[in-house]
Scaffold this motif. Structure first.
Motif, PDB file in Angstrom:
ATOM      1  N   PHE A  20       0.609  -1.205   0.124  1.00 53.27           N
ATOM      2  CA  PHE A  20       0.110   0.031   0.107  1.00 53.27           C
ATOM      3  C   PHE A  20       1.173   1.467   0.045  1.00 53.27           C
ATOM      4  O   PHE A  20       1.081   1.868   0.989  1.00 53.27           O
ATOM      5  CB  PHE A  20      -1.026   0.040   1.147  1.00 53.27           C
ATOM      6  N   ASP A  21       1.029   2.068  -1.328  1.00 52.48           N
ATOM      7  CA  ASP A  21       2.261   3.067  -1.349  1.00 52.48           C
ATOM      8  C   ASP A  21       1.833   3.858  -2.120  1.00 52.48           C
ATOM      9  O   ASP A  21       2.504   4.940  -2.404  1.00 52.48           O
ATOM     10  CB  ASP A  21       3.633   2.219  -2.239  1.00 52.48           C
ATOM     11  N   LYS A  22       0.515   4.137  -2.282  1.00 52.65           N
ATOM     12  CA  LYS A  22      -0.083   5.151  -2.801  1.00 52.65           C
ATOM     13  C   LYS A  22      -1.060   5.736  -1.992  1.00 52.65           C
ATOM     14  O   LYS A  22      -2.294   4.759  -1.507  1.00 52.65           O
ATOM     15  CB  LYS A  22      -1.002   4.989  -4.069  1.00 52.65           C
ATOM     16  N   TRP A  23      -0.991   6.363  -1.237  1.00 56.23           N
ATOM     17  CA  TRP A  23      -1.958   7.172   0.036  1.00 56.23           C
ATOM     18  C   TRP A  23      -2.701   8.471  -0.617  1.00 56.23           C
ATOM     19  O   TRP A  23      -2.507   8.967  -2.066  1.00 56.23           O
ATOM     20  CB  TRP A  23      -0.629   7.834   0.995  1.00 56.23           C
ATOM     21  N   THR A  24      -3.949   8.377  -0.108  1.00 57.99           N
ATOM     22  CA  THR A  24      -5.374   9.623  -0.327  1.00 57.99           C
ATOM     23  C   THR A  24      -5.157  10.230   0.692  1.00 57.99           C
ATOM     24  O   THR A  24      -5.864  10.108   1.770  1.00 57.99           O
ATOM     25  CB  THR A  24      -6.129   8.210  -0.552  1.00 57.99           C
ATOM     26  N   PHE A  25      -5.853  11.058  -0.019  1.00 58.53           N
ATOM     27  CA  PHE A  25      -5.881  12.834   0.515  1.00 58.53           C
ATOM     28  C   PHE A  25      -7.211  13.134   1.029  1.00 58.53           C
ATOM     29  O   PHE A  25      -7.588  13.494  -0.576  1.00 58.53           O
ATOM     30  CB  PHE A  25      -5.088  13.517   1.039  1.00 58.53           C
ATOM     31  N   THR A  26      -8.166  14.618   1.007  1.00 57.90           N
ATOM     32  CA  THR A  26      -8.805  15.163   1.021  1.00 57.90           C
ATOM     33  C   THR A  26      -8.558  16.449   1.560  1.00 57.90           C
ATOM     34  O   THR A  26      -8.036  16.812   2.360  1.00 57.90           O
ATOM     35  CB  THR A  26     -10.188  14.293   1.438  1.00 57.90           C
ATOM     36  N   GLN A  27      -8.772  17.207   0.650  1.00 61.62           N
ATOM     37  CA  GLN A  27      -8.267  18.846   0.607  1.00 61.62           C
ATOM     38  C   GLN A  27      -9.637  19.222   0.061  1.00 61.62           C
ATOM     39  O   GLN A  27      -9.484  19.674  -0.432  1.00 61.62           O
ATOM     40  CB  GLN A  27      -7.000  19.123   0.407  1.00 61.62           C
ATOM     41  N   ASP A  28     -10.479  20.071   0.889  1.00 60.17           N
ATOM     42  CA  ASP A  28     -11.251  21.020   0.652  1.00 60.17           C
ATOM     43  C   ASP A  28     -11.863  20.754  -0.582  1.00 60.17           C
ATOM     44  O   ASP A  28     -12.836  20.866  -1.370  1.00 60.17           O
ATOM     45  CB  ASP A  28     -10.476  22.397   0.261  1.00 60.17           C
ATOM     46  N   GLY A  29     -12.637  19.132  -0.087  1.00 62.95           N
ATOM     47  CA  GLY A  29     -13.356  18.304  -0.731  1.00 62.95           C
ATOM     48  C   GLY A  29     -12.354  17.623  -2.442  1.00 62.95           C
ATOM     49  O   GLY A  29     -13.184  17.207  -3.311  1.00 62.95           O
ATOM     50  N   ASN A  30     -10.972  17.534  -2.368  1.00 64.36           N
ATOM     51  CA  ASN A  30     -10.398  17.702  -3.874  1.00 64.36           C
ATOM     52  C   ASN A  30     -10.212  16.481  -2.907  1.00 64.36           C
ATOM     53  O   ASN A  30      -8.474  16.471  -1.632  1.00 64.36           O
ATOM     54  CB  ASN A  30      -9.662  18.810  -4.425  1.00 64.36           C
ATOM     55  N   VAL A  31      -9.705  15.621  -4.170  1.00 63.75           N
ATOM     56  CA  VAL A  31      -9.128  13.877  -3.765  1.00 63.75           C
ATOM     57  C   VAL A  31      -7.643  14.109  -4.099  1.00 63.75           C
ATOM     58  O   VAL A  31      -7.435  14.346  -5.767  1.00 63.75           O
ATOM     59  CB  VAL A  31      -9.630  13.226  -4.552  1.00 63.75           C
ATOM     60  N   HIS A  32      -6.384  13.525  -3.519  1.00 61.18           N
ATOM     61  CA  HIS A  32      -5.200  13.726  -4.121  1.00 61.18           C
ATOM     62  C   HIS A  32      -5.297  11.956  -3.944  1.00 61.18           C
ATOM     63  O   HIS A  32      -4.563  11.962  -2.660  1.00 61.18           O
ATOM     64  CB  HIS A  32      -4.870  14.764  -3.409  1.00 61.18           C
ATOM     65  N   HIS A  33      -3.720  11.551  -4.301  1.00 64.63           N
ATOM     66  CA  HIS A  33      -2.909  10.640  -4.462  1.00 64.63           C
ATOM     67  C   HIS A  33      -1.707  10.874  -4.439  1.00 64.63           C
ATOM     68  O   HIS A  33      -1.379  12.002  -5.286  1.00 64.63           O
ATOM     69  CB  HIS A  33      -3.752   9.731  -5.608  1.00 64.63           C
ATOM     70  N   VAL A  34      -0.838  10.324  -3.881  1.00 62.51           N
ATOM     71  CA  VAL A  34       0.754  10.553  -3.372  1.00 62.51           C
ATOM     72  C   VAL A  34       1.590   9.229  -3.239  1.00 62.51           C
ATOM     73  O   VAL A  34       0.683   7.922  -2.593  1.00 62.51           O
ATOM     74  CB  VAL A  34       1.786  11.805  -2.474  1.00 62.51           C
TER      75      VAL A  34
END
Length: 303
Positions: free
Chosen positions: A200-214
């Motif tokens: 599991f090396d792709k981490w998912t985040f949300t900021q101000d309703g926008n989804v980000h993957h790193v």
């Protein structure tokens, strides 16, 4: 006449796909289990298992009869609970499957306190990050992270608002600096978790309703969530962990939450059991005790 012990051995053998494993679990010899199955087959006048030197599997007749055998055993268990004295209704053996990190560092104390309140109860606790199959594994209930959309079992919510957070030790941050954006994570040593060979090396985040993957990378990974937590505490890198798993470490200063402006993905915690009939007084009381502990821990979750 059908024997209760034979019925129990049949159900366990169907789950374990092994007479020897069933015998070991029951404290019997494999030949005793084989004899018990033969008695059932003689009474039913059908072959329940297809046997070979290397494999054991249910026949179509065995598969058809299995749910009735399970239902019969559950009915007997429910009946036994009903006739217990009202002042000592929490008794017997409760078999529990719980995730490694959460179980050892949070749940174990809850389980200990619960058993002390109910001395007639015995707890059999299985710690593992492998997802327990409550229909086949030797467990009565399981504590499970994740969103449950499987209607085949009962799920009682414990921490519906739990989510992952990024954490690192003060020592690590002193040596390598603190990331200011999720893009900075690509320059840090990420402690990654793996399950059934998948990293599991792709981490998912949300900021101000926008989804980000790193996509992160690191020099150490493990299939044990507690190992990841310990590595983070010892300063080996940055981890993406369930808040419930690290809340006490954050409160004690062993870990620090990073990038609080980003919301990690949701990891609700639930208590799972196969059937609503298995929601005994014992299970309901334990659910209440665990939920109280989770509620207290979630009060510190960064917003």
């Amino acid at each position: 006449m059908l024997r209760l012990e034979d019925l129990t051995l049949f159900v366990r053998a169907s789950a374990l796909n092994s007479f020897s494993e069933t015998a070991r679990e029951a404290g019997l010899q494999p030949a005793q289990v084989s004899t018990a199955i033969k008695r059932l087959e003689k009474i039913l006048n059908v072959r329940l298992f297809a046997r070979s030197t290397r494999s054991l599997r249910l026949t179509p007749e065995g598969e058809n009869w299995l749910p009735y055998a399970i239902e019969a055993l559950q009915a007997l268990e429910t009946g036994m609970e009903q006739i217990q004295p009202a002042n000592d209704e929490v008794r017997g053996v409760l078999q529990i499957a719980v995730p490694s990190d959460l179980g050892r560092n949070i749940m174990l104390r809850v389980f200990q306190a619960f058993r002390h309140r109910h001395p007639a109860l015995q707890l059999k606790i299985l710690f593992s990050d492998q997802i327990a199959d409550v229909f086949k594994d030797p467990v009565d209930i399981a504590f499970r992270y994740g969103i449950n959309d499987d209607a085949s079992f009962v799920a009682l919510p414990l921490a519906p608002n739990n989510r992952r957070v990024i954490v690192a030790s003060p020592g690590y941050l002193e040596r390598f600096g603190e990331p200011k954006t999720i893009a900075d994570l690509t320059h840090h040593n990420a402690l990654t978790y793996l399950l059934k060979g998948r990293v599991f090396d792709k981490w998912t985040f949300t900021q101000d309703g926008n989804v980000h993957h790193v996509a992160v990378k690191g020099s150490m990974m493990s299939d044990d969530a507690e190992v990841i937590r310990r590595l983070a505490i010892s300063g080996e890198g940055i981890a993406f962990k369930s808040w419930l798993d690290v809340s006490e470490d954050v409160a004690a200063g062993r870990l620090k939450v990073l990038l609080e402006q980003y919301q990690g993905d949701a990891v609700p915690l639930s208590l799972i059991c196969p059937h609503r009939k298995q929601l005994s007084a014992t299970v309901r009381l334990l659910h209440e005790a665990v939920k109280q502990r989770c509620d207290a821990l979630l009060e510190g979750l960064p917003q």
